[in-house]
Structure formats: structure tokens, C-alpha cells
Design a protein around this motif. Structure first.
Motif, PDB file in Angstrom:
ATOM      1  N   PRO A 296       0.821  -1.221   0.000  1.00  0.00           N
ATOM      2  CA  PRO A 296       0.000   0.000   0.000  1.00  0.00           C
ATOM      3  C   PRO A 296       0.850   1.264   0.000  1.00  0.00           C
ATOM      4  O   PRO A 296       1.966   1.290   0.529  1.00  0.00           O
ATOM      5  N   VAL A 297       0.296   2.317  -0.601  1.00  0.00           N
ATOM      6  CA  VAL A 297       0.951   3.623  -0.652  1.00  0.00           C
ATOM      7  C   VAL A 297      -0.048   4.672  -0.190  1.00  0.00           C
ATOM      8  O   VAL A 297      -1.192   4.710  -0.669  1.00  0.00           O
ATOM      9  N   GLU A 298       0.374   5.508   0.744  1.00  0.00           N
ATOM     10  CA  GLU A 298      -0.463   6.600   1.253  1.00  0.00           C
ATOM     11  C   GLU A 298       0.248   7.920   0.952  1.00  0.00           C
ATOM     12  O   GLU A 298       1.458   8.020   1.105  1.00  0.00           O
TER      13      GLU A 298
ATOM     14  N   LEU B 171      -0.282  11.953   7.594  1.00  0.00           N
ATOM     15  CA  LEU B 171       0.523  12.643   6.596  1.00  0.00           C
ATOM     16  C   LEU B 171      -0.076  13.999   6.260  1.00  0.00           C
ATOM     17  O   LEU B 171       0.646  14.985   6.075  1.00  0.00           O
ATOM     18  N   ALA B 172      -1.393  14.069   6.170  1.00  0.00           N
ATOM     19  CA  ALA B 172      -2.054  15.331   5.848  1.00  0.00           C
ATOM     20  C   ALA B 172      -1.801  16.374   6.930  1.00  0.00           C
ATOM     21  O   ALA B 172      -1.527  17.548   6.641  1.00  0.00           O
TER      22      ALA B 172
ATOM     23  N   ILE C 142       7.333  15.140  11.355  1.00  0.00           N
ATOM     24  CA  ILE C 142       6.698  14.015  10.655  1.00  0.00           C
ATOM     25  C   ILE C 142       6.424  12.870  11.617  1.00  0.00           C
ATOM     26  O   ILE C 142       5.356  12.248  11.581  1.00  0.00           O
ATOM     27  N   ARG C 143       7.372  12.579  12.518  1.00  0.00           N
ATOM     28  CA  ARG C 143       7.205  11.454  13.437  1.00  0.00           C
ATOM     29  C   ARG C 143       6.044  11.657  14.401  1.00  0.00           C
ATOM     30  O   ARG C 143       5.363  10.700  14.784  1.00  0.00           O
TER      31      ARG C 143
ATOM     32  N   LEU D  98       4.301  14.069   0.755  1.00  0.00           N
ATOM     33  CA  LEU D  98       4.647  12.978   1.673  1.00  0.00           C
ATOM     34  C   LEU D  98       4.097  11.669   1.122  1.00  0.00           C
ATOM     35  O   LEU D  98       2.943  11.612   0.672  1.00  0.00           O
ATOM     36  N   VAL D  99       4.903  10.626   1.158  1.00  0.00           N
ATOM     37  CA  VAL D  99       4.512   9.314   0.648  1.00  0.00           C
ATOM     38  C   VAL D  99       4.953   8.255   1.654  1.00  0.00           C
ATOM     39  O   VAL D  99       6.135   8.182   1.999  1.00  0.00           O
ATOM     40  N   ARG D 100       3.982   7.442   2.118  1.00  0.00           N
ATOM     41  CA  ARG D 100       4.321   6.313   2.990  1.00  0.00           C
ATOM     42  C   ARG D 100       4.120   5.028   2.212  1.00  0.00           C
ATOM     43  O   ARG D 100       3.073   4.822   1.592  1.00  0.00           O
ATOM     44  N   VAL D 101       5.128   4.168   2.229  1.00  0.00           N
ATOM     45  CA  VAL D 101       5.044   2.887   1.543  1.00  0.00           C
ATOM     46  C   VAL D 101       4.913   1.789   2.592  1.00  0.00           C
ATOM     47  O   VAL D 101       5.660   1.754   3.565  1.00  0.00           O
TER      48      VAL D 101
END
Length: 517
Positions: free
Chosen positions: A9-11, A221-222, A215-216, A245-248
Motif C-alpha cells: 500500500p501507498v499513502e 501525513l495530511a 513528521i514522526r 509525503l509518501v508512505r510505503v
């Protein structure tokens, strides 16, 4: 890479804003966030008016199209690099064909995810960070900026770079030159990693440790994107700001720790080494920054020594040293100086290509000068280095000089600065502006004539003739050649008189035949 990349998944989340500066009424940043094709990018345009916006948007569109029409099995790194090169070509051609887009350029930083494999490409000072699941922030890109190059060369500390007035002057950009070098890399990442792609409108206000903490500790992410915008606004938002910002993989709980998080760079040793190799790059110092005059006896000496045109020294000697009938007629003088001026231009182009070949072929760069040595550098040697930088990368140097002069390079009172700017314009085929810059340099030299400035006047005069000939203004070139002849004749007459005087003195000092010693 996982067996089924699409199953990872990617957010994503993003923010872009023009900021608070009245100097930037338009948002010249552009971004790409395409989770379906897993391609993301940020571009920061430069050039003023609408030019920066056009440059950045062009880069994003070309990159997006490349991945929209990607063939199955096509190598991602090759595709990304080719797309960025094509974007460079499109922007460069548009800037040359449309006067209102002249000097436009853009940075770009791009990310493609194939499962847990990340492909990164970038040009300029927009950055990509990776926050690992254990809470470590890694900067995956190195800025192509003048101050960062000085840091990597060991001539400036990171602390000095952070506060340097030229910290935002980029040394590499899309559209600045006919060809561009793209930094590419592919890395394997862990599930739960977060990527941040951002323009310098973010990083100029939020240092790396604070970015990591922000970020942490963000709930999403928004919310992290909104917090970055809020902090930038709180601190003045001096530039357009953009972040993607992209979370994998799935979300992870970062370990509880204080904000003394480790910041890791891909080549950390470069910043800690006592001596470092110096990369060929434009220089930070402003031309003629407190330079003194070199006490040379004849201005024509530089014409022979300063043979930027390779074997041009002989031709220049003809123009400077022929005091006889060959230069008595204005028409003949014009023909000679016009020929020399065109040879001057051709030689500049030849020398520029030669330097590019040498720069790319150099296997072991020379060691960098220490900060003390740089401070004590001879003004003439510094000017020579600045001239070589212009010949190697005229568009980038023109952008630098324009930024240093508050977008008014032709208003400078520094004749060497004006000459170098005119030289950059000449090499980028902006002949009218080149001629104006050379003319301004000559005017400033006349206000403060020194032996060193006298030498520069000859070069500026030749370059002015070359610019006018290249621009098709033969009448103006004839006038400029005649003016240059008026400079050359008195200097040559004085040189001949000095030579005759020296010869007579030597003759009188010789004993007559038969005289006793």
C-alpha cells in the motif's frame, strides 16, 4: 522488490502554497502525486513572471507523461532519467524561442516506488528525505547549489552555508543548459518508510531535525503537511512552498525517543573529511570583490596572455601592435577588429567545449584550496576562475549573477562583473544584452582607469564588436571597432616610445669602438 509491487500500500498527502513574499505573487512550484502509477515529483521554477511556473509545470508534465505511457518491463531508472532529460530539452528550447521565457529554469526531484524499491532522480536544490521505521531521517539527495558545493569541497562549513546570502543560488537546473546531468539512484526500503519531497521553501524555514520530529509526531501525513505550512508561515514563508509525503507499506509506531534523532546522509564522510577533492563548479565570490589594480606597464600584455580564444594571441597582437599603415584607414581597422572579434567569439566557444570535456574526463580532481588560501587569492586569479566558470556554464552563471544583483545585473558599477555578465550573454546568444553589458563595462572603466582596467577595456571592446557582429548590427560594430582603435593606438604609441627609449638607452650605454673599457 516484492513479488507483487501493487500489493504494497501507498499513502500520500501534499501541500503547495505561494507563501507570503510580495516578490513572488505566483506559485512557481509544481508537483506530481500519482499513487496509481506510483510516481511523485516536486519542481521549483525560477525565472520570474510566468516563466518559472511554465518551466516547473513543463517538467512535471513531461515526467508524468513518461510514466503514463510506460511499457511493461521498462527499466524505471532509465525511463526517469530520459524523461528528465527530455524535460530539460523542452524547457531549454522554449526559453530560446520565446523571449518572455528567456532564462527560465526549474529544479526537480522525483520518486518512483516499485513495491519496496525506490528510484530517485533530481536536479537542483529541491530535496528528497526518507524517514525509516526506526525514526532516522536520511537525506537521499545532495543540493546542486553553490553553497552546498562549497561545503562538499571543504571551503565552507554547513553552519556557514545555512546562513550564507547565496544559499539559494542553484548551480544546476533543468533548462539552464542544452544538456544536464541528472543524479539517479535506486534503493531498497523498509515497509513503513515515509518519503518527503519538497522545495526549498520548506527547508529554508524548517531544519532537518525539526522536519524529522514534525513528521514522526504528526497524527497523519495530511496533518504533517499542514504543520509544515503553518511553521513556514510563522517564520515568514519567504518563498513558494511545496511538500509531498509518501508512505510505503503500513503505518508504524516510531520508537519513543527525544528529538536528538540521528540524521543520516548518503555520503556523510564528505562533510567530516579534513581535505576534500574539489568539483568543477561556479564560484561564490562576487567578481572584483575589493580587487586591487595589477601594476602592469602595458594593457596590451593581457591581450597576449589572456588568450581565451586558444591561439588567438597572435591575432590580437596584430590589432594591438601594428602602428603603421595597416590600421590608418578606419575601414581596414574595422575589418581587422571585426575578424578578431569573431575569432574571439569562436575561441570562447571552442574553449568552453574544451573545458567541458576536461571537466567530464578528469579522473582525479585537484585538491581544494583552504578557506585561508581562498581569502588570500589574487584578484586576477579569481577573475580568471570566474571567467572559466562563465565559459563552462554561461546560463547558470548568468542566473547566479542576476540573483546576486537583485535582478539588475546591468546596473552594476563593477566593470569585471559587467564584462563577465556580457560574456555569459554572448555565449547564450543574447547579443543585444551582451553588447549593452560590455558597453557599460567600458563606461565604468573610463570612470576609473587603471592598468588592469585598461587591459579589460580591450577585451570588452573586442567582445562588444563580436556581439554586434553576431547580432547583425554591422553599423554599430563599425562604430565599436573605431572606438576600440582609438584605445589601441595611444597605447601602442606609448609602448613604441618606451621601446625606442629603452633601445636608445641601451645603445648609449655601449662603449664606442676602440674606447678603453
Amino acid at each position: 522488490m516484492t513479488e507483487n509491487p501493487a500489493a504494497v500500500p501507498v499513502e500520500t498527502a501534499s501541500v503547495t502554497d505561494r507563501g507570503l513574499s510580495e516578490k513572488r505573487p505566483l506559485n512557481e512550484d509544481s508537483m506530481l502525486s500519482d499513487p496509481e502509477r506510483r510516481i511523485f515529483a516536486v519542481a521549483d521554477g525560477v525565472g520570474g513572471a510566468q516563466a518559472g511556473e511554465v518551466a516547473s509545470q513543463t517538467a512535471i508534465e513531461v515526467l508524468g507523461e513518461a510514466f503514463t505511457h510506460r511499457d511493461t518491463g521498462e527499466d524505471v531508472e532509465d525511463l526517469m532519467e530520459i524523461a528528465i532529460q527530455r524535460a530539460n530539452d523542452s524547457i531549454y528550447r522554449l526559453s530560446r524561442e520565446q523571449p518572455r521565457f528567456a532564462m527560465m529554469a526549474t529544479t526537480i526531484v522525483a520518486l518512483h516506488l516499485d513495491g519496496l524499491r525506490a528510484t530517485i532522480g533530481h536536479v537542483g536544490d529541491s530535496r528528497l528525505y526518507r524517514l525509516t521505521p526506526d525514526g532516522h531521517l536520511r537525506r537521499e539527495t545532495e543540493d546542486h547549489s553553490l553553497v552546498e558545493e562549497e561545503v562538499r569541497a571543504g571551503r565552507m562549513t554547513p553552519e556557514q552555508a545555512a546562513n550564507h546570502p547565496g544559499r539559494n543560488v542553484i548551480s544546476r537546473a533543468l533548462g539552464a543548459e542544452e544538456a544536464v546531468e541528472v543524479d539517479m539512484k535506486t534503493v531498497e526500503v523498509e515497509s513503513g518508510s515515509i518519503f518527503l519531497l519538497c522545495s526549498d521553501g520548506i527547508t529554508r524555514h524548517i531544519p532537518d531535525p525539526e522536519l524529522s520530529s514534525l513528521i514522526r509526531h504528526a497524527q497523519s501525513l495530511a496533518s504533517a503537511c499542514e504543520e509544515m505550512k503553518r511553521v513556514c508561515y510563522e517564520r515568514g514563508a519567504e518563498d513558494n512552498l511545496t511538500a509531498v509525503l509518501v508512505r510505503v507499506g503500513g503505518a508504524v509506531d516510531f520508537p519513543d525517543e527525544d528529538d536528538e534523532v540521528t540524521l543520516v546522509r548518503e555520503r556523510e564522510a564528505l562533510h567530516n573529511a579534513p581535505t576534500l577533492p574539489e568539483k568543477p563548479s561556479p564560484l561564490l565570490h562576487r567578481p572584483l570583490d575589493g580587487a586591487g589594480a595589477d601594476e602592469r606597464t602595458a594593457a596590451s600584455a593581457r591581450v597576449e596572455r589572456n588568450a581565451t580564444a586558444g591561439n588567438l594571441s597572435k591575432d590580437k597582437k596584430v590589432a594591438a601592435n601594428s602602428g603603421g599603415g595597416a590600421l590608418r584607414g578606419v575601414g581596414v581597422l574595422f575589418l581587422v577588429l571585426a575578424a578578431v572579434a569573431l575569432a574571439f567569439y569562436v575561441g570562447m566557444m571552442f574553449d568552453r567545449k574544451g573545458m567541458k570535456r576536461l571537466a567530464s574526463a578528469a579522473a582525479t580532481p585537484p585538491p581544494s584550496a583552504s578557506p585561508t588560501a581562498a581569502a588570500l587569492e589574487d584578484p586576477e586569479a579569481r577573475f580568471d576562475r570566474l571567467r572559466r566558470a562563465v565559459d563552462l556554464s554561461p546560463t547558470s552563471e548568468a542566473i547566479r549573477m542576476t540573483a546576486e544583483s537583485n535582478n539588475q545585473p546591468l546596473n552594476s558599477d563593477d566593470p569585471e562583473f559587467l564584462y563577465l555578465y556580457g560574456r555569459a550573454m554572448l555565449l547564450t546568444d543574447r547579443q543585444q544584452e551582451a553588447a549593452t553589458a560590455f558597453d557599460r563595462a567600458i563606461q565604468k572603466i573610463n570612470e576609473n582607469m587603471t592598468p588592469r582596467n585598461g587591459e579589460l577595456m580591450i577585451d570588452a571592446g573586442l567582445a562588444k564588436v563580436a556581439a554586434q557582429m553576431r547580432g547583425g548590427d554591422v553599423a554599430a560594430a563599425r562604430v565599436a571597432a573605431n572606438d576600440l582603435g582609438q584605445v589601441i593606438r595611444p597605447q601602442q604609441s606609448e609602448a613604441n616610445a618606451n621601446a625606442n627609449s629603452a633601445s636608445n638607452s641601451n645603445a648609449s650605454a655601449q662603449p664606442s669602438p676602440g674606447a678603453s673599457p
